[in-house]
Design a protein around this motif. Structure first.
Motif, short mmCIF file in Angstrom:
data_model
loop_
_atom_site.label_atom_id
_atom_site.label_comp_id
_atom_site.label_asym_id
_atom_site.label_seq_id
_atom_site.Cartn_x
_atom_site.Cartn_y
_atom_site.Cartn_z
N VAL A 211 3.77 -1.27 3.65
CA VAL A 211 3.24 0.08 3.41
C VAL A 211 4.42 1.00 3.11
N LYS B 283 -7.94 -0.91 7.23
CA LYS B 283 -7.66 -2.21 6.64
C LYS B 283 -7.22 -3.21 7.71
N VAL C 298 0.94 5.81 -1.33
CA VAL C 298 0.21 6.98 -1.81
C VAL C 298 0.37 7.20 -3.32
N ALA D 42 0.84 -1.19 0.00
CA ALA D 42 0.00 0.00 0.00
C ALA D 42 0.88 1.24 0.00
N VAL E 138 -1.81 -1.19 -3.79
CA VAL E 138 -3.06 -0.53 -3.44
C VAL E 138 -2.76 0.92 -3.11
N SER E 139 -3.37 1.84 -3.86
CA SER E 139 -3.15 3.26 -3.60
C SER E 139 -4.05 3.72 -2.47
N THR E 140 -3.47 4.39 -1.50
CA THR E 140 -4.20 4.80 -0.29
C THR E 140 -4.77 6.20 -0.36
N VAL F 103 -6.42 4.99 6.19
CA VAL F 103 -6.71 3.87 5.29
C VAL F 103 -6.09 2.58 5.81
N VAL F 104 -4.83 2.65 6.20
CA VAL F 104 -4.17 1.44 6.69
C VAL F 104 -4.81 0.97 8.00
N ASN G 254 -4.37 10.07 2.94
CA ASN G 254 -4.62 9.72 4.33
C ASN G 254 -4.17 8.30 4.63
N VAL G 255 -2.85 8.10 4.61
CA VAL G 255 -2.29 6.76 4.75
C VAL G 255 -2.68 6.12 6.07
#
Length: 441
Positions: free
Chosen positions: A98, A88, A48, A46, A75-77, A84-85, A80-81
């Motif tokens: 990441v 998940k 940005v 994941a 996977v583009s986040t 989003v992470v 707001n990393v």
């Protein structure tokens, strides 16, 4: 993310001297393997990155797959990393790796217990091939969690040589000369700057360069750690200086409203696209990748740069940033993810993206010949040569709630300042209020 990332100097020599030392690139080194030991496993990554950055990173992932047999999924986040992470992880769908663009987010992940310490193999590579600064930025409480794969030199101003030639200006040597040159460019028919105000992170970079030059490195470090309040007179002074650009509609393509509706790729397009609207765009070396890949510009010929000039009696700033690869404990294939980081720590992995363009590596062993043009080679050499003297992007060091969240904290407050730069003291007070809450949290 296009966020925080580098190419240098009208006349790279000046920047090389400003960064003092020289660096030498070693030969590309094989990552080893090639036995398809990870066949049947999929590593989810994941980050940005979008557009050309994502496409070029995919080439690195493909090289890893070729050697190990592992499949990869990116996977583009979005910006707001952390949010989003976090969601998940809570949903039982954590990525394995990441690419974290902010020191503050890396620290947050480590403090939440989400990260695996890096393997002995990766640590040895970092010890041998990276300056101490990059190891420090990737560590929390003495444990190395992050490998800085992609770096940026964020003290560069990109310009159209054709626009400068028509206006009869040359790259400025001071901030006052920059503003003066901007007015001359504007008088010739183009706005001076394309400002990506829609992306709040670009505005933090404007502030940081001015602040580092004007206030000096000690106050910069103190403000980055929130040991100095944002209401300090030095912050108000830097905002006042920044306001001289933001309040001048003659300098901004589309004025404040146009800037607030322009994202980063759009700001590059306004200078290097088919219908130029401005002569300059400030941002890091990653401007080169967009100018080259999306608009066919030849770097060093019809797209060039000069160092962000010193402000007042200060020295020229050198602000850097970067993306650190971390491994999540909850990833379904985190062991394979760790093998990916061992690969990313090699000069060979960095060389894949270096050849594609729009990339700098903090790895001292990357062969400078891997970079596709002389301007980028000089930039990469200078970044490595700077060693521990570079100051890391300030907003990247802050808690994400303050320094790295779209529509909140520093990003939002500086967007408000761009909209109305008439009261720097009020903006400083708003920054302090948001910072205090974030650092307490």
């Amino acid at each position: 993310m296009m966020r925080r990332r580098t190419t240098l100097l009208a006349g790279c020599t000046t920047l090389v001297l400003a960064l003092t030392a020289t660096a030498c690139g070693g030969d590309d080194v094989s990552a080893g393997g090639g036995d398809k030991a990870l066949s049947g496993q999929t590593v989810t990554v994941a980050g940005v990155w979008t557009g050309s950055e994502q496409a070029n990173f995919q080439k690195v992932l493909d090289a890893f797959s070729e050697q190990t047999g592992a499949k990869t999924r990116f996977v583009s986040t979005g910006d707001n990393v952390s949010t989003v992470v976090g969601s998940k992880i809570e949903g039982g769908n954590a990525p394995d790796v990441v690419m974290v663009p902010q020191v503050g987010v890396l620290q947050q992940f480590a403090e939440k217990g989400w990260l695996k310490p890096l393997s002995d193999t990766t640590r040895k590579s970092v010890d041998a091939n990276y300056s101490t600064a990059w190891k420090t930025y990737g560590s929390v409480d003495g444990t190395l969690y992050g490998l800085y794969f992609k770096a940026a030199h964020k003290s560069t101003v990109w310009y159209s040589p054709d626009a400068f030639s028509r206006a009869g200006v040359t790259p400025p040597k001071t901030f006052d000369e920059l503003v003066k040159a901007g007015h001359t460019v504007s008088d010739s028919g183009l706005a001076a700057f394309a400002v990506a105000g829609q992306d709040g992170w670009t505005l933090t970079d404007w502030f940081e360069n001015i602040y580092l030059s004007q206030a000096g490195p000690e106050k910069y470090d103190a403000l980055a750690a929130h040991k100095l309040k944002w209401t300090d007179a030095s912050v108000v002074q830097a905002l006042t200086t920044l306001g001289t650009v933001f309040k001048d509609k003659q300098l901004l393509a589309g004025g404040q409203k146009g800037a607030l509706n322009t994202d980063f790729p759009g700001s590059v397009e306004k200078v290097f696209g088919p219908k130029p609207e401005a002569g300059m765009v400030y941002e890091g070396d990653f401007v080169a990748g967009v100018a080259k890949d999306q608009f066919g510009r030849s770097i060093g010929e019809d797209a060039d740069f000069f160092p962000f000039p010193p402000v007042g009696e200060g020295t020229a700033p050198v602000v850097s940033g970067g993306d650190a690869a971390v491994v999540l404990k909850d990833g379904k294939n985190s062991d394979a993810g760790m093998k990916l980081l061992e690969y990313l720590a090699t000069p060979e992995a960095a060389a894949v993206w270096a050849k594609a363009g729009g990339f700098l590596s903090p790895n001292k062993k990357v062969n400078l010949a891997s970079y596709g043009d002389t301007v980028t080679r000089a930039t990469a050499k200078s970044l490595v040569a700077a060693g521990d003297s570079v100051r890391f992007d300030m907003s990247d060091q802050a808690p994400a709630a303050f320094g790295g969240t779209k529509g909140a904290g520093e990003w939002k407050i500086l967007q408000d300042f761009l909209r109305d730069p008439s009261d720097p003291a009020r903006t400083a007070a708003a920054l302090e209020d948001a910072a205090a809450k974030a650092y307490r949290g």
